[in-house]
Design a protein around this motif. Structure first.
Motif, PDB file in Angstrom:
ATOM      1  N   TYR A   1     -12.259 -18.686 -12.375  1.00 44.52           N
ATOM      2  CA  TYR A   1     -10.812 -18.679 -12.134  1.00 44.52           C
ATOM      3  C   TYR A   1     -10.309 -17.238 -12.010  1.00 44.52           C
ATOM      4  O   TYR A   1      -9.533 -16.919 -11.098  1.00 44.52           O
ATOM      5  N   GLN A   2     -10.735 -16.364 -12.901  1.00 44.48           N
ATOM      6  CA  GLN A   2     -10.336 -14.960 -12.869  1.00 44.48           C
ATOM      7  C   GLN A   2     -10.784 -14.303 -11.555  1.00 44.48           C
ATOM      8  O   GLN A   2     -10.024 -13.557 -10.946  1.00 44.48           O
ATOM      9  N   PHE A   3     -12.009 -14.582 -11.130  1.00 43.80           N
ATOM     10  CA  PHE A   3     -12.551 -14.010  -9.903  1.00 43.80           C
ATOM     11  C   PHE A   3     -11.732 -14.452  -8.696  1.00 43.80           C
ATOM     12  O   PHE A   3     -11.357 -13.633  -7.855  1.00 43.80           O
ATOM     13  N   VAL A   4     -11.443 -15.755  -8.584  1.00 48.28           N
ATOM     14  CA  VAL A   4     -10.700 -16.287  -7.436  1.00 48.28           C
ATOM     15  C   VAL A   4      -9.271 -15.746  -7.424  1.00 48.28           C
ATOM     16  O   VAL A   4      -8.756 -15.314  -6.383  1.00 48.28           O
ATOM     17  N   SER A   5      -8.608 -15.767  -8.582  1.00 41.87           N
ATOM     18  CA  SER A   5      -7.219 -15.313  -8.611  1.00 41.87           C
ATOM     19  C   SER A   5      -7.138 -13.806  -8.340  1.00 41.87           C
ATOM     20  O   SER A   5      -6.222 -13.336  -7.659  1.00 41.87           O
ATOM     21  N   THR A   6      -8.077 -13.028  -8.839  1.00 42.65           N
ATOM     22  CA  THR A   6      -8.101 -11.592  -8.575  1.00 42.65           C
ATOM     23  C   THR A   6      -8.354 -11.326  -7.103  1.00 42.65           C
ATOM     24  O   THR A   6      -7.730 -10.446  -6.501  1.00 42.65           O
ATOM     25  N   ASN A   7      -9.241 -12.098  -6.502  1.00 39.36           N
ATOM     26  CA  ASN A   7      -9.534 -11.959  -5.084  1.00 39.36           C
ATOM     27  C   ASN A   7      -8.280 -12.275  -4.251  1.00 39.36           C
ATOM     28  O   ASN A   7      -7.948 -11.539  -3.312  1.00 39.36           O
ATOM     29  N   ASN A   8      -7.565 -13.350  -4.610  1.00 43.73           N
ATOM     30  CA  ASN A   8      -6.340 -13.701  -3.894  1.00 43.73           C
ATOM     31  C   ASN A   8      -5.265 -12.635  -4.088  1.00 43.73           C
ATOM     32  O   ASN A   8      -4.534 -12.295  -3.154  1.00 43.73           O
ATOM     33  N   LEU A   9      -5.177 -12.106  -5.303  1.00 47.75           N
ATOM     34  CA  LEU A   9      -4.208 -11.057  -5.594  1.00 47.75           C
ATOM     35  C   LEU A   9      -4.525  -9.799  -4.788  1.00 47.75           C
ATOM     36  O   LEU A   9      -3.626  -9.159  -4.234  1.00 47.75           O
ATOM     37  N   GLN A  10      -5.799  -9.467  -4.691  1.00 54.16           N
ATOM     38  CA  GLN A  10      -6.208  -8.297  -3.922  1.00 54.16           C
ATOM     39  C   GLN A  10      -5.860  -8.479  -2.443  1.00 54.16           C
ATOM     40  O   GLN A  10      -5.367  -7.560  -1.795  1.00 54.16           O
ATOM     41  N   LYS A  11      -6.110  -9.682  -1.892  1.00 55.38           N
ATOM     42  CA  LYS A  11      -5.770  -9.952  -0.487  1.00 55.38           C
ATOM     43  C   LYS A  11      -4.262  -9.847  -0.276  1.00 55.38           C
ATOM     44  O   LYS A  11      -3.796  -9.307   0.734  1.00 55.38           O
ATOM     45  N   SER A  12      -3.505 -10.363  -1.230  1.00 48.01           N
ATOM     46  CA  SER A  12      -2.045 -10.289  -1.145  1.00 48.01           C
ATOM     47  C   SER A  12      -1.576  -8.837  -1.175  1.00 48.01           C
ATOM     48  O   SER A  12      -0.720  -8.432  -0.381  1.00 48.01           O
ATOM     49  N   PHE A  13      -2.131  -8.043  -2.099  1.00 47.89           N
ATOM     50  CA  PHE A  13      -1.776  -6.628  -2.173  1.00 47.89           C
ATOM     51  C   PHE A  13      -2.152  -5.900  -0.893  1.00 47.89           C
ATOM     52  O   PHE A  13      -1.398  -5.067  -0.394  1.00 47.89           O
ATOM     53  N   GLN A  14      -3.316  -6.209  -0.352  1.00 46.23           N
ATOM     54  CA  GLN A  14      -3.761  -5.550   0.873  1.00 46.23           C
ATOM     55  C   GLN A  14      -2.837  -5.890   2.038  1.00 46.23           C
ATOM     56  O   GLN A  14      -2.500  -5.018   2.838  1.00 46.23           O
ATOM     57  N   SER A  15      -2.427  -7.154   2.147  1.00 46.34           N
ATOM     58  CA  SER A  15      -1.509  -7.517   3.227  1.00 46.34           C
ATOM     59  C   SER A  15      -0.154  -6.842   3.031  1.00 46.34           C
ATOM     60  O   SER A  15       0.483  -6.405   3.999  1.00 46.34           O
ATOM     61  N   ASP A  16       0.310  -6.721   1.772  1.00 48.36           N
ATOM     62  CA  ASP A  16       1.562  -6.001   1.495  1.00 48.36           C
ATOM     63  C   ASP A  16       1.434  -4.532   1.875  1.00 48.36           C
ATOM     64  O   ASP A  16       2.358  -3.953   2.458  1.00 48.36           O
ATOM     65  N   ILE A  17       0.298  -3.933   1.566  1.00 38.16           N
ATOM     66  CA  ILE A  17       0.074  -2.523   1.904  1.00 38.16           C
ATOM     67  C   ILE A  17       0.068  -2.340   3.411  1.00 38.16           C
ATOM     68  O   ILE A  17       0.689  -1.405   3.933  1.00 38.16           O
ATOM     69  N   ASN A  18      -0.592  -3.228   4.135  1.00 39.20           N
ATOM     70  CA  ASN A  18      -0.630  -3.127   5.596  1.00 39.20           C
ATOM     71  C   ASN A  18       0.769  -3.292   6.194  1.00 39.20           C
ATOM     72  O   ASN A  18       1.142  -2.573   7.124  1.00 39.20           O
ATOM     73  N   ARG A  19       1.540  -4.245   5.654  1.00 38.32           N
ATOM     74  CA  ARG A  19       2.896  -4.466   6.138  1.00 38.32           C
ATOM     75  C   ARG A  19       3.761  -3.234   5.871  1.00 38.32           C
ATOM     76  O   ARG A  19       4.519  -2.782   6.724  1.00 38.32           O
ATOM     77  N   MET A  20       3.617  -2.652   4.694  1.00 35.68           N
ATOM     78  CA  MET A  20       4.398  -1.462   4.351  1.00 35.68           C
ATOM     79  C   MET A  20       4.003  -0.264   5.204  1.00 35.68           C
ATOM     80  O   MET A  20       4.849   0.541   5.591  1.00 35.68           O
TER      81      MET A  20
END
Length: 164
Positions: A19-38
């Motif tokens: 669960y920690q691995f999947v949620s961290t992976n999703n969080l990282q993808k979300s952060f990366q998309s936010d960084i790209n958008r910014m």
């Protein structure tokens, strides 16, 4: 019994780790998309800022402050800010009762007074005048003398037609 407890604890710990691995992976993808958008937004803002700076430079092209050759005419007068001095002298003409003497029109809703001034160089300036309802533009020739007196001569004028 002890083995089953360890097995259940191991499975439970494995599920928590998964669960920690999947949620961290999703969080990282979300952060990366936010960084790209910014980054995209920052690039757009930088382009907009650059265009604004170019527009400002364009507007300042005809300006006494940016014309070293014209400013050289005032070196001997020791004026700290010749533009401000000339603008103040022109605005002093507003202090007379009635219309400003440089405005060749009679005010319709009040007295015509000069509002905005743009000093172009060591000889000419543009001015805006208004009576609160009607407005126009002036092209004025000026001469700043050695005794710091300023002579203003109206070269051309325009009164805008009021549209309802």
């Amino acid at each position: 019994m002890k083995n089953k407890i360890f097995l259940y604890l191991f499975v439970f710990a494995a599920l928590i780790a998964l669960y920690q691995f999947v949620s961290t992976n999703n969080l990282q993808k979300s952060f990366q998309s936010d960084i790209n958008r910014m980054k995209t937004e920052i690039m757009a803002l930088e382009d907009s800022l650059q265009q604004s700076q170019l527009r400002i430079l364009d507007m300042q092209y005809f300006s006494l402050e940016n014309n070293d050759d014209a400013l050289a005419y005032y070196d001997h007068l020791n004026l700290e800010n010749p533009v401000r001095y000339i603008e103040d002298k022109l605005l002093e003409t507003n202090e007379q009762k009635g219309n400003n003497p440089l405005v060749p029109y009679d005010g319709m809703e009040g007295d015509f007074k000069i509002n905005k001034i743009k000093v172009l160089n060591h000889k000419w300036l543009l001015a805006d005048f208004s009576d609160g309802k009607y407005w126009g533009d002036l092209v004025i020739k000026y001469e700043l003398k050695d005794d710091l007196a300023v002579d203003f001569t109206l070269m051309d004028h325009l009164l805008y037609a009021r549209s309802n």
